[in-house]
Motif scaffolding. Structure first.
Motif, mmCIF file in Angstrom:
data_model
loop_
_atom_site.group_PDB
_atom_site.id
_atom_site.type_symbol
_atom_site.label_atom_id
_atom_site.label_comp_id
_atom_site.label_asym_id
_atom_site.label_seq_id
_atom_site.Cartn_x
_atom_site.Cartn_y
_atom_site.Cartn_z
ATOM 1 N N SER A 19 7.193 -13.275 23.001
ATOM 2 C CA SER A 19 7.761 -12.006 23.416
ATOM 3 C C SER A 19 9.130 -12.227 24.070
ATOM 4 O O SER A 19 10.019 -12.797 23.444
ATOM 5 N N HIS B 167 6.559 -13.066 18.187
ATOM 6 C CA HIS B 167 6.671 -11.658 18.588
ATOM 7 C C HIS B 167 7.800 -11.465 19.595
ATOM 8 O O HIS B 167 7.699 -10.668 20.529
ATOM 9 N N ASP C 78 3.699 -3.961 15.652
ATOM 10 C CA ASP C 78 4.008 -4.360 17.015
ATOM 11 C C ASP C 78 4.487 -3.134 17.797
ATOM 12 O O ASP C 78 5.532 -2.574 17.508
ATOM 13 N N HIS D 23 1.176 -7.185 18.952
ATOM 14 C CA HIS D 23 1.942 -7.981 19.908
ATOM 15 C C HIS D 23 1.005 -8.957 20.621
ATOM 16 O O HIS D 23 0.632 -8.763 21.792
#
Length: 388
Positions: free
Chosen positions: A198, A222, A248, A328
Motif C-alpha cells: 500500500s 497494492h 481495490d 486491498h
C-alpha cells in the motif's frame, strides 16, 4: 495503506517473535546487471542495540559467532528519534556465505508484527535462504481527523500519502537500517531488495530511487505512485513488480479516489480524507520502471484469475500482476501456521481488503525479484541461496 489500517491505529511495535517454514515452487532465471556501488554513512546522533543480544550491541560478527537463526528486534536512533526494525535470519545461515536481504515496508497503519503476519515472508526466507528486515513508520496525524487520530505513516518527500514533517526523514531511517545490516549479517551487497504494501509500495520506490545502485529489485503490492513523484532514473537497472487488484477500494486501479466505481462503499470512500490519493496512478508504476530499465514491449497473458504483463529488459525484468477481483490485501495464507490447515487467511477486512487464499503474493514477489543481482551473477531459483 494496510488492510487493517482503520482498526490498527497504534503508536509502537508489538513484539511477536515467531517464524515458521514452508516450501515455495520456484523457477530458474539468470541475470546480467550493473555493478553495485558503495555507500557512505552520514547521519548523525545514532546508536543501536539488539534486544536479543547478550551484550546489547551489534558488532562485526566473525563466522563462529554469526547472528543466530530466528527473529532479532533492534532499536536504533535516527534524527534523534527512537526507531525499531526486526531481522529474520533463516535456519541454515551460519555466517560463512553472504546472504540476500528482503527489506519490507508496511502500509499506513501497519507495523512490524502485522507485516510479518500478513505476508508470511519468513516462511519463504526459511525455504530459500534469505534474510528479511521488517521496518516500521512512526505515528502521524491521520488526514481529516484534525490530529485526534494517529496512524503509522511514512515520512518522505515523495512516495508517501501524508505531508512530510520537517523534524525527521524516513529516508535516513532506511539508510541507517541498510548500513547496520552489514554489521549484523554477512550481506550480499548485490542481492538487496525492498518491497512495500500500500503506502509502503510507493515509499519503497522512492527509497530505491534515492539510494541508487543499492537495490537489485523493488516491489509494490497494492501500492501506487503519485503524479508528483519523480520517475526512476535511467541506467540503474532494477527489477520491479507491481501486484494490483481490479477491485481495490483503497487505491483504485484506475487511479485517483475512484469515487463512484462499483457499489461497495464506493471505491475510494475510505481514503476520501487523504488528499494525495487524488494523484494516485497505480498502472503507471510498471511503465516508469520499464522505461528506466530500457525494456521492450510487454508480454501479456490473462488466465481469468490474473492479468500478467512481463517486460524483458537488459539484465532485469519488470512485472505487473493484476488480480481479477483482487482487493486491498496481501493475498495468500499469511504467517500463522494454522492457516496451513484451514486454508483460510485469518486477517483482512470485508470490502476494504480480503486476501485471496488461492493466490500467493509472497511467491510472486520472490520469483519476480530475487533472480536478479546488481553484479550480474546467475541465480538458480530452485536452490537455496546459501547453497549457491
Amino acid at each position: 495503506m494496510a488492510s487493517d489500517a482503520f482498526e490498527n491505529l497504534r503508536t509502537g511495535p508489538k513484539q511477536d517473535l515467531s517464524s515458521s517454514s514452508s516450501s515455495l515452487a520456484e523457477s530458474t532465471h539468470e541475470n546480467l546487471s550493473t555493478a553495485a556501488g558503495s555507500k557512505s554513512d552520514w547521519w548523525r546522533g545514532t546508536k543501536t542495540s539488539d534486544q536479543n543480544s547478550p551484550n546489547g550491541a551489534p558488532n562485526d560478527i566473525p563466522d563462529a559467532n554469526a547472528l543466530k537463526p530466528g527473529d532479532h528486534l533492534y532499536t536504533t536512533v535516527v534524527d534523534f528519534k527512537t526507531r525499531h526494525y526486526e531481522v529474520h535470519v533463516p535456519p541454515n545461515y551460519n555466517g560463512s556465505k553472504p546472504i540476500p536481504v528482503m527489506m519490507m515496508m508496511p502500509g499506513m497503519g501497519g507495523s512490524i508484527e502485522q507485516m510479518k503476519h500478513e505476508t508470511g515472508m519468513n516462511r519463504a526466507a526459511d525455504q530459500r535462504g534469505f534474510a528479511v528486515v521488517y521496518m516500521e513508520a512512526l505515528p502521524k496525524a491521520f488526514p481529516g481527523t484534525y490530529g485526534q487520530v494517529q496512524s503509522n505513516g511514512w515520512n518522505l518527500s515523495h512516495g508517501a500519502l501524508t505531508e512530510k514533517s520537517s523534524s525527521y526523514d524516513d529516508l535516513n531511517y532506511v539508510r541507517q537500517v541498510n548500513s547496520e545490516l552489514s554489521r549484523q549479517l554477512k550481506v550480499d551487497p548485490s542481492a538487496k531488495y525492498i518491497v512495500g504494501f500500500s503506502e509502503g509500495g510507493g515509499a519503497a520506490q522512492y527509497v530505491a530511487q534515492s539510494m541508487p545502485r543499492t537495490f537489485a529489485g523493488v516491489g509494490s503490492v497494492h501500492g501506487t505512485r503519485l503524479e508528483s513523484d519523480p520517475i526512476p532514473k535511467w541506467g540503474d537497472r532494477t527489477a520491479f513488480i507491481a501486484v494490483l487488484g481490479d477491485d481495490d477500494n483503497m487505491l483504485p486501479i484506475s487511479g485517483g479516489h475512484g469515487i463512484g466505481e462499483g457499489w461497495r462503499l464506493m471505491k475510494g470512500f475510505a481514503t476520501v480524507t487523504i488528499g494525495k490519493v487524488s494523484e494516485s496512478l497505480p498502472l503507471s508504476q510498471k511503465t516508469v520502471w520499464a522505461q528506466a530499465d530500457g525494456c521492450g514491449m510487454p508480454i501479456v497473458t490473462d488466465n481469468a484469475r490474473n492479468k500478467t504483463s512481463v517486460y524483458v529488459c537488459p539484465g532485469t525484468r519488470v512485472t505487473e500482476i493484476v488480480r481479477h477481483g483482487g482487493m486491498h490485501a496481501w493475498d495468500g495464507l499469511g504467517q500463522n501456521p494454522k492457516n496451513q490447515i484451514t486454508k483460510t487467511p485469518d486477517f483482512g477486512w470485508p470490502v476494504i481488503g480480503v486476501p485471496n487464499a488461492k493466490e500467493d503474493t509472497t511467491n510472486d514477489v520472490v520469483n519476480a525479484l530475487m533472480p536478479y543481482r546488481k553484479d550480474g551473477r546467475a541465480v538458480n531459483m530452485r536452490r537455496n541461496f546459501l547453497e549457491q
